[in-house]
Scaffold this motif. Structure first.
Motif, mmCIF file in Angstrom:
data_model
loop_
_atom_site.group_PDB
_atom_site.id
_atom_site.type_symbol
_atom_site.label_atom_id
_atom_site.label_comp_id
_atom_site.label_asym_id
_atom_site.label_seq_id
_atom_site.Cartn_x
_atom_site.Cartn_y
_atom_site.Cartn_z
ATOM 1 N N ILE A 270 0.826 -1.207 0.000
ATOM 2 C CA ILE A 270 0.000 0.000 0.000
ATOM 3 C C ILE A 270 0.863 1.262 0.000
ATOM 4 O O ILE A 270 0.432 2.305 -0.510
ATOM 5 N N ARG A 271 2.062 1.191 0.527
ATOM 6 C CA ARG A 271 2.928 2.372 0.513
ATOM 7 C C ARG A 271 3.476 2.626 -0.888
ATOM 8 O O ARG A 271 3.648 3.772 -1.295
ATOM 9 N N ARG A 272 3.756 1.571 -1.606
ATOM 10 C CA ARG A 272 4.160 1.757 -3.002
ATOM 11 C C ARG A 272 2.986 2.281 -3.822
ATOM 12 O O ARG A 272 3.156 3.150 -4.683
ATOM 13 N N LEU A 273 1.788 1.774 -3.563
ATOM 14 C CA LEU A 273 0.603 2.306 -4.229
ATOM 15 C C LEU A 273 0.449 3.790 -3.945
ATOM 16 O O LEU A 273 0.096 4.577 -4.827
ATOM 17 N N SER A 274 0.694 4.171 -2.705
ATOM 18 C CA SER A 274 0.577 5.579 -2.336
ATOM 19 C C SER A 274 1.547 6.436 -3.132
ATOM 20 O O SER A 274 1.199 7.507 -3.634
ATOM 21 N N VAL A 441 3.957 25.374 -10.264
ATOM 22 C CA VAL A 441 2.675 25.571 -9.587
ATOM 23 C C VAL A 441 2.744 25.065 -8.154
ATOM 24 O O VAL A 441 2.255 25.714 -7.221
ATOM 25 N N ALA A 442 3.354 23.894 -7.942
ATOM 26 C CA ALA A 442 3.486 23.354 -6.587
ATOM 27 C C ALA A 442 4.294 24.282 -5.694
ATOM 28 O O ALA A 442 3.959 24.498 -4.520
ATOM 29 N N ILE A 443 5.350 24.869 -6.245
ATOM 30 C CA ILE A 443 6.160 25.812 -5.462
ATOM 31 C C ILE A 443 5.345 27.048 -5.121
ATOM 32 O O ILE A 443 5.375 27.546 -3.986
ATOM 33 N N ALA A 444 4.591 27.557 -6.105
ATOM 34 C CA ALA A 444 3.791 28.757 -5.869
ATOM 35 C C ALA A 444 2.714 28.517 -4.815
ATOM 36 O O ALA A 444 2.378 29.419 -4.034
ATOM 37 N N LEU A 445 2.164 27.309 -4.774
ATOM 38 C CA LEU A 445 1.120 26.987 -3.797
ATOM 39 C C LEU A 445 1.696 26.605 -2.433
ATOM 40 O O LEU A 445 0.943 26.408 -1.475
ATOM 41 N N GLY A 446 3.003 26.463 -2.349
ATOM 42 C CA GLY A 446 3.627 26.097 -1.092
ATOM 43 C C GLY A 446 3.478 24.644 -0.716
ATOM 44 O O GLY A 446 3.562 24.292 0.471
ATOM 45 N N VAL A 447 3.252 23.769 -1.693
ATOM 46 C CA VAL A 447 3.067 22.341 -1.404
ATOM 47 C C VAL A 447 4.187 21.498 -2.003
ATOM 48 O O VAL A 447 4.120 20.271 -1.974
ATOM 49 N N ASP A 448 5.214 22.135 -2.534
ATOM 50 C CA ASP A 448 6.323 21.405 -3.154
ATOM 51 C C ASP A 448 7.020 20.524 -2.118
ATOM 52 O O ASP A 448 7.365 20.986 -1.026
ATOM 53 N N GLY A 449 7.208 19.264 -2.441
ATOM 54 C CA GLY A 449 7.892 18.329 -1.554
ATOM 55 C C GLY A 449 6.984 17.541 -0.634
ATOM 56 O O GLY A 449 7.465 16.708 0.137
ATOM 57 N N TYR A 450 5.667 17.746 -0.739
ATOM 58 C CA TYR A 450 4.738 17.043 0.153
ATOM 59 C C TYR A 450 4.803 15.535 -0.061
ATOM 60 O O TYR A 450 4.933 14.760 0.896
ATOM 61 N N LEU A 451 4.714 15.087 -1.310
ATOM 62 C CA LEU A 451 4.721 13.656 -1.582
ATOM 63 C C LEU A 451 6.087 13.036 -1.265
ATOM 64 O O LEU A 451 6.149 11.891 -0.814
ATOM 65 N N LEU A 452 7.160 13.779 -1.492
ATOM 66 C CA LEU A 452 8.488 13.270 -1.158
ATOM 67 C C LEU A 452 8.617 13.081 0.349
ATOM 68 O O LEU A 452 9.170 12.073 0.814
ATOM 69 N N GLU A 453 8.104 14.032 1.115
ATOM 70 C CA GLU A 453 8.156 13.913 2.574
ATOM 71 C C GLU A 453 7.349 12.705 3.044
ATOM 72 O O GLU A 453 7.774 11.962 3.926
ATOM 73 N N ARG A 454 6.188 12.506 2.444
ATOM 74 C CA ARG A 454 5.371 11.354 2.820
ATOM 75 C C ARG A 454 6.054 10.053 2.431
ATOM 76 O O ARG A 454 6.031 9.076 3.188
ATOM 77 N N SER A 455 6.667 10.025 1.261
ATOM 78 C CA SER A 455 7.385 8.823 0.837
ATOM 79 C C SER A 455 8.544 8.512 1.781
ATOM 80 O O SER A 455 8.789 7.342 2.111
ATOM 81 N N THR A 456 9.238 9.553 2.243
ATOM 82 C CA THR A 456 10.329 9.347 3.200
ATOM 83 C C THR A 456 9.799 8.777 4.507
ATOM 84 O O THR A 456 10.409 7.881 5.107
ATOM 85 N N ARG A 457 8.660 9.277 4.939
ATOM 86 C CA ARG A 457 8.047 8.768 6.177
ATOM 87 C C ARG A 457 7.671 7.302 6.024
ATOM 88 O O ARG A 457 7.875 6.497 6.939
ATOM 89 N N TYR A 458 7.145 6.942 4.868
ATOM 90 C CA TYR A 458 6.791 5.540 4.629
ATOM 91 C C TYR A 458 8.038 4.657 4.576
ATOM 92 O O TYR A 458 8.004 3.500 5.015
ATOM 93 N N ASP A 459 9.136 5.189 4.027
ATOM 94 C CA ASP A 459 10.381 4.414 3.995
ATOM 95 C C ASP A 459 10.869 4.119 5.408
ATOM 96 O O ASP A 459 11.380 3.020 5.694
ATOM 97 N N ILE A 460 10.723 5.095 6.310
ATOM 98 C CA ILE A 460 11.123 4.878 7.699
ATOM 99 C C ILE A 460 10.253 3.794 8.330
ATOM 100 O O ILE A 460 10.745 2.912 9.040
ATOM 101 N N GLU A 461 8.970 3.827 8.049
ATOM 102 C CA GLU A 461 8.070 2.798 8.579
ATOM 103 C C GLU A 461 8.446 1.425 8.044
ATOM 104 O O GLU A 461 8.412 0.430 8.779
ATOM 105 N N ARG A 462 8.814 1.356 6.777
ATOM 106 C CA ARG A 462 9.262 0.080 6.217
ATOM 107 C C ARG A 462 10.519 -0.415 6.948
ATOM 108 O O ARG A 462 10.664 -1.607 7.226
#
Length: 537
Positions: A270-274, A441-462
C-alpha cells in the motif's frame, strides 16, 4: 483508417523529420492534415513540396501504412522507452544504461559459443539470447558494446533484413540506438525472470501475452464503467456508495505492476501504491479492499482483483486480475516483437510496452504535489488535467466524457488549471502547458515536496517493520547461539530475507521493544550497537 496507426506513424516520423507537426495526426476526434496553403495559427502556411493532384485521388490503403510504419522503425525511429521503475537488483550506469548489480563473471559455455558462431535464421532470437546471458553474468552495456562490431551473434543490430532474404548494413547511429534498446529489454527481462541456470525462459512470451490481454480487458471494462468509480454520480453520497476515483487509480497501478513484472499475480504494497497514485496509504488500503470485494456474494471472480496470498512479514499480499478478464492467445516470441503501440493485433511485447507507457504516464500525472497535497489544486483538477491533451487540443464536451464529469464540473476544473497556468485555451480547444509547469505551480502553492516527505516517512516505517520482522525471526529461530559477539555493523537496511544481519532491536530498561527508539535510529540511518547504546542512554 485506424487512428492509433496514424498517430504511431506520426510519432515515428517526427523522430526522423523534426519539423513535422504531429498534432493534427494525433487527435482522433478533430485531427486532420491541413490542405495545401492553409494558414497556421502560429504564422506561415503549409507549402506543398510536390504537385497537389495526388491528394485529390488518394490510393494509399492500410497495408501500405503498415509497411510505412515498419519502414520508419527499420530506419531508426522507435517508440519512447517505457517509464519502468527499477526492478530489485538493478541499477543504471553513468550514462543511463541498466544492468544487474553484482560482480561481473564469465558467461556460460553456451553463450560463449553463441558469441563466436554465426546466428541462425532468426537473428533477433540469437541476439536476445546472447544479451540475456550477458545480463545474467552481470555484464554492463559497455561490455557488450565492445562486441558489437566483432561478434557474429550480434548481426541483428548491425544489419537489417531485406525482402529478398539478404541483409544490408544499418547506419551506425541507428545500430547503436537499436542495440541499446535491445540491451535494456534484456536486462529488465532477466531481472524480472531470475533463473537458477543460464537459459531462456520459454514461457515468457505466453505469459506476457496473457497478462497484456487481461490488462487490456480490465482497462476496457473500467473505461466503459465510469459509474463504478463515482465519476458520473451527482453527490458525494452516491460516489461513496458506487466507488471512488482512488479505486480506479489503484486498479491502474496494479495493472502497471502486472505489466512490468509480466506475471499473472504480483505483490502489492500500500505504501508503493501511495507513491505511485498520490493517494494516502489508508485510501489505497480501502481501494484494494473494495476492488477485491466480490460484486456477487460467494463469487470471488466477480471482483476486479483476487487476493491469492496474504501478507507475510516484510512481503505484501499478492493479487491478480479476476479470471473474467483472462483470455487465451498465441503470440510470437518476445525477441521478435517490434516496439509498437497496442492495437489488439500487436505482438505481446509491444502490447506490454504500450500499457507500461500508458499506465505509467497516467499515474505520473496524478501523483504530483500540485494535485495531491493539502492546499493544492485538488484531485478533481488533477483528473481534468489527466485528460487534457499535451499534443493537439480537445473541447469541453470531449473532456467531459473522457473525465466522467459534468460540463460544469469540467469547466470549473479547467478554469482552475488555466488560472494556475497548467492548461491553455485556443481556438482549437484546450491543451496542456509544458510538464515542468506543474513543479512551478506546486512551489507557488507552497506544497512542493509534500509527496516526497510522505514517501520518506513511509520508507522509515518500512525500515522499522523490516528490523522488527528480522528480530522476530531471530527470536523464533531454534538452536540459535545465544551468547557470543554480535556483528558490529548491519547490512542494507531494507534487505528482505529470513535472517538479515541486523543489530539487536532496541529495548527499554524492562526488556520491552522500544519502537520509538527504533524509528529514531532508522530515521538517522544508523543501526550499529554503539549508536543504539548512545541514543538509549
Amino acid at each position: 483508417m485506424r487512428a492509433d496507426l496514424v498517430a504511431t506513424i506520426a510519432h515515428l516520423a517526427a523522430q526522423l523529420l523534426p519539423s513535422l507537426d504531429v498534432a493534427p495526426l494525433s487527435n482522433p476526434a478533430t485531427g486532420c492534415v491541413r490542405p495545401p496553403f492553409t494558414p497556421h495559427r502560429r504564422g506561415g502556411r503549409s507549402e506543398p513540396q510536390s504537385p497537389v493532384d495526388v491528394l485529390l485521388a488518394p490510393t494509399v490503403d492500410v497495408d501500405e501504412l503498415d509497411a510505412l510504419q515498419a519502414f520508419l522503425i527499420d530506419t531508426g525511429a522507435t517508440i519512447a522507452p517505457p517509464p519502468q521503475s527499477l526492478v530489485k537488483g538493478m541499477a543504471y550506469d553513468s550514462v543511463g544504461h541498466p544492468y544487474l548489480v553484482g560482480a561481473k563473471r564469465d558467461v556460460s559455455a553456451r553463450i560463449r559459443e553463441m558469441l563466436n558462431l554465426a546466428p541462425d535464421d532468426n537473428t533477433s532470437r540469437t541476439q536476445g539470447a546472447v544479451l540475456a546471458g550477458c545480463a545474467r553474468a552481470r555484464w554492463r552495456y559497455a561490455d557488450v558494446l565492445a562486441l558489437l562490431d566483432t561478434s557474429p551473434a550480434l548481426e541483428h543490430a548491425r544489419t537489417r533484413s531485406q525482402p529478398d532474404g539478404t541483409r544490408t548494413p544499418r547506419p551506425r547511429a541507428v545500430a547503436l540506438k537499436e542495440f541499446a534498446a535491445d540491451w535494456s529489454r534484456a536486462v529488465y527481462y532477466v531481472a524480472q525472470n531470475p533463473l537458477e541456470y543460464d537459459a531462456e525462459d520459454e514461457e515468457f512470451a505466453s505469459r506476457v501475452a496473457a497478462v497484456s490481454a487481461a490488462v487490456e480487458a480490465a482497462q476496457e471494462r473500467a473505461r466503459t464503467s465510469p459509474g463504478r468509480w463515482g465519476l458520473d454520480a451527482a453527490s458525494r453520497a452516491q460516489r461513496a456508495a458506487q466507488g471512488r476515483p482512488s479505486h480506479r487509480a489503484v486498479l491502474d497501478a496494479v495493472c502497471l505492476y502486472l505489466s512490468q513484472a509480466a506475471r499473472v499475480d504480483v505483490e502489492v504494497d500500500i505504501r508503493r501504491l501511495s507513491a505511485d497514485t498520490g493517494y494516502g496509504r489508508e485510501a489505497c488500503r480501502l481501494a484494494l479492499l473494495a476492488l477485491s470485494t466480490p460484486d456477487v456474494e460467494n463469487e470471488p471472480e466477480s471482483a476486479w482483483l483476487v487476493r491469492v496470498d496474504d501478507a507475510r512479514g516484510v512481503h505484501g499480499a499478492r493479487y491478480r486480475l479476476s479470471e473474467r478478464f483472462s483470455t487465451g492467445t498465441d503470440e510470437p516470441e518476445w525477441s521478435q516483437a517490434a516496439m509498437r503501440p497496442s492495437p489488439s493485433t500487436a505482438p505481446a511485447a509491444a502490447q506490454r510496452t504500450w500499457w507500461i507507457n500508458e499506465l505509467g504516464t497516467r499515474l505520473a500525472a496524478l501523483a504530483h504535489d500540485a494535485f495531491a497535497a493539502p492546499g493544492s489544486l485538488g484531485r478533481t483538477a488533477g483528473r481534468a488535467y489527466l485528460h487534457v491533451p499535451h499534443e493537439g487540443a480537445a473541447e469541453i464536451s470531449e473532456l467531459s466524457i473522457a473525465a466522467g464529469m459534468t460540463p460544469s464540473q469540467i469547466h470549473r476544473a479547467l478554469y482552475r488549471l488555466q488560472q494556475a497556468g497548467l492548461a491553455e485555451r485556443s481556438k482549437a480547444g484546450w491543451h496542456r502547458s509544458p510538464v515542468i509547469t506543474r513543479d512551478f505551480v506546486a512551489i507557488a502553492l507552497g506544497v512542493d515536496g509534500y509527496l516526497l516527505e510522505r514517501s520518506t516517512r513511509y520508507d522509515i516505517e518500512r525500515g522499522v517493520w523490516a528490523w522488527w520482522s528480522a528480530e522476530c525471526a531471530w527470536m523464533r529461530k531454534r538452536h540459535k547461539k545465544r551468547r557470543g559477539r554480535r556483528a558490529t555493523t548491519g547490512v542494507a537496511l531494507f534487505a528482505q530475507n529470513d535472517r538479515p544481519d541486523y543489530t539487536r532491536y532496541p529495548r527499554s530498561r524492562t526488556g520491552r521493544p522500544d519502537h520509538a527508539l527504533a524509528r529514531a535510529l532508522v530515521e538517522a540511518g544508523i543501526l550499529s550497537p554503539e549508536r543504539v547504546d548512545e541514543l538509549a542512554a
